[in-house]
Scaffold this motif. Sequence first.
Motif, mmCIF file in Angstrom:
data_model
loop_
_atom_site.group_PDB
_atom_site.id
_atom_site.type_symbol
_atom_site.label_atom_id
_atom_site.label_comp_id
_atom_site.label_asym_id
_atom_site.label_seq_id
_atom_site.Cartn_x
_atom_site.Cartn_y
_atom_site.Cartn_z
ATOM 1 N N ALA A 247 27.755 -16.568 -12.304
ATOM 2 C CA ALA A 247 27.752 -16.467 -10.843
ATOM 3 C C ALA A 247 26.664 -17.367 -10.293
ATOM 4 C CB ALA A 247 27.517 -15.019 -10.414
ATOM 5 N N MET A 248 26.914 -17.932 -9.104
ATOM 6 C CA MET A 248 25.919 -18.745 -8.417
ATOM 7 C C MET A 248 25.627 -18.162 -7.042
ATOM 8 S SD MET A 248 27.069 -22.680 -9.362
ATOM 9 C CE MET A 248 28.841 -22.462 -9.067
ATOM 10 N N ILE A 249 24.362 -18.279 -6.616
ATOM 11 C CA ILE A 249 23.925 -17.906 -5.272
ATOM 12 C C ILE A 249 23.514 -19.188 -4.565
ATOM 13 C CG2 ILE A 249 22.366 -16.488 -3.896
ATOM 14 C CD1 ILE A 249 24.048 -14.813 -5.762
ATOM 15 N N LEU A 250 24.168 -19.514 -3.450
ATOM 16 C CA LEU A 250 23.856 -20.751 -2.728
ATOM 17 C C LEU A 250 22.744 -20.510 -1.714
ATOM 18 C CD1 LEU A 250 24.530 -23.742 -2.224
ATOM 19 C CD2 LEU A 250 26.104 -22.976 -0.420
ATOM 20 N N CYS A 251 21.649 -21.243 -1.875
ATOM 21 C CA CYS A 251 20.475 -21.116 -1.006
ATOM 22 C C CYS A 251 20.462 -22.237 0.038
ATOM 23 C CB CYS A 251 19.198 -21.164 -1.829
ATOM 24 S SG CYS A 251 19.121 -19.918 -3.145
ATOM 25 N N HIS A 252 20.096 -21.865 1.255
ATOM 26 C CA HIS A 252 20.096 -22.816 2.365
ATOM 27 C C HIS A 252 18.999 -22.400 3.341
ATOM 28 C CE1 HIS A 252 21.608 -25.759 5.168
ATOM 29 N NE2 HIS A 252 22.024 -24.870 6.043
ATOM 30 N N GLU A 253 18.630 -23.298 4.233
ATOM 31 C CA GLU A 253 17.605 -23.021 5.242
ATOM 32 C C GLU A 253 18.186 -23.233 6.629
ATOM 33 O OE1 GLU A 253 13.219 -24.699 6.649
ATOM 34 O OE2 GLU A 253 13.943 -25.118 4.624
ATOM 35 N N VAL A 254 17.860 -22.333 7.537
ATOM 36 C CA VAL A 254 18.347 -22.400 8.912
ATOM 37 C C VAL A 254 18.013 -23.757 9.541
ATOM 38 C CG1 VAL A 254 17.923 -21.509 11.237
ATOM 39 C CG2 VAL A 254 18.315 -19.925 9.351
ATOM 40 N N ASP A 255 19.011 -24.334 10.205
ATOM 41 C CA ASP A 255 18.856 -25.567 10.991
ATOM 42 C C ASP A 255 18.468 -26.787 10.156
ATOM 43 O OD1 ASP A 255 19.535 -24.256 13.336
ATOM 44 O OD2 ASP A 255 17.454 -23.767 13.834
ATOM 45 N N THR A 296 15.459 -17.776 6.759
ATOM 46 C CA THR A 296 15.431 -17.677 8.228
ATOM 47 C C THR A 296 14.009 -17.585 8.763
ATOM 48 O OG1 THR A 296 15.554 -15.245 8.250
ATOM 49 C CG2 THR A 296 17.647 -16.465 8.167
ATOM 50 N N SER A 297 13.029 -18.028 7.976
ATOM 51 C CA SER A 297 11.625 -17.830 8.351
ATOM 52 C C SER A 297 11.250 -18.530 9.653
ATOM 53 C CB SER A 297 10.709 -18.312 7.222
ATOM 54 O OG SER A 297 10.924 -19.677 6.932
ATOM 55 N N SER A 298 12.006 -19.523 10.068
ATOM 56 C CA SER A 298 11.681 -20.264 11.293
ATOM 57 C C SER A 298 12.236 -19.613 12.552
ATOM 58 C CB SER A 298 12.215 -21.699 11.192
ATOM 59 O OG SER A 298 13.636 -21.696 11.091
ATOM 60 N N THR A 299 12.941 -18.479 12.411
ATOM 61 C CA THR A 299 13.568 -17.833 13.571
ATOM 62 C C THR A 299 13.091 -16.390 13.699
ATOM 63 O OG1 THR A 299 15.461 -16.954 12.343
ATOM 64 C CG2 THR A 299 15.633 -19.215 13.135
ATOM 65 N N ASP A 300 13.404 -15.785 14.846
ATOM 66 C CA ASP A 300 13.083 -14.364 14.991
ATOM 67 C C ASP A 300 14.209 -13.528 14.376
ATOM 68 O OD1 ASP A 300 15.204 -14.114 16.877
ATOM 69 O OD2 ASP A 300 13.847 -14.511 18.554
#
Length: 337
Positions: A247-255, A296-300
Amino acid sequence: MRLAILAHEAFPGRAKTAQGLLRYGEHDIVAVIDRATAGDQVSDHLSDVQEAPIVSNIGDTPEIDALVIGIAPIGGGFEETWRSDVTGALSRGCDVWAGLHHFLATDTEFARLASENDCQIWDVRRSPDDLSVSDGVARDLDATVVLTVGTDCSVGKMTTTMELVQAARDRGLDAGFVPTGQTGVMVDGSGIVIDRVVSDFTAGAVEQMLLERKNHDYLFVEGQGSISHPAYSAVTCGILHGSMPDAMILCHEVDKEVVHGYESFPLRPVSETVDLYESLARPVNPCPVVAGALNTSSTDTEDAREHIATYEDAIGVPATDPVRFDPDELVDVIENQ
């Protein structure tokens, strides 16, 4: 062990190793060294990590056992502006840990000071001498192998892996961690930094670590780079083919829209990235992207939930921010594989 972490002009955003050790390390972090934010506390910049003062140089730190280079610059070079802190630590008889491509033990001054003061230089990226090519046997393991993959470097693969390992263990699952980067190796105390391994041996090095941990029921492999990264894709492919995950978990960052450090290259759409990883896995061990992890650390908080819902729709599987919210949803998906 009492550690000071060097992070000059990079704390916290560009000091990935510093953040990883503060959040997941079991050592006592007694100071962060950063000229730009000296006088602050770590909690002024990061939450839910160890507290420590930020000081301007090694001379301002309390008694320590080791100085850690907490920055992972592109290319892994050594900045000469760090020299006085490293020599200061070695002169005090403190070990030095460095996850750079430039090996500090090859520096004449550093080697002499380490010898004179009976301390060690740990070049974390130095590979073992006994590596070989893969035998292609990782897919035969009884353990469920889970690999974090990313849309880019520095989007949270190590963080997601550590959160999943801890959440699985909290649930009572027998979970092992397979570190493939300098921060993960420092946190775990073992492992192989894959981006320093000879290309022919990359998949074999990952396979070797899996075999060493094969008695776990679940093995969480820390991913590196991105399959579409113009510089690091070879490392990404080597880890994927060496681990042959279930299994794979795809990691991404907001914006995030362009490749970090290579801003002329746009990121591929996340749905296309899912297809790329699954297509690349298929020849050696067919493996789906079963969930997503979104930084999502850059958002509220309210905006974060909206971003996660959009991300779920785009990749077609459940997703969450495993730091901000409960990672159990991702563990649920993995248990159901």
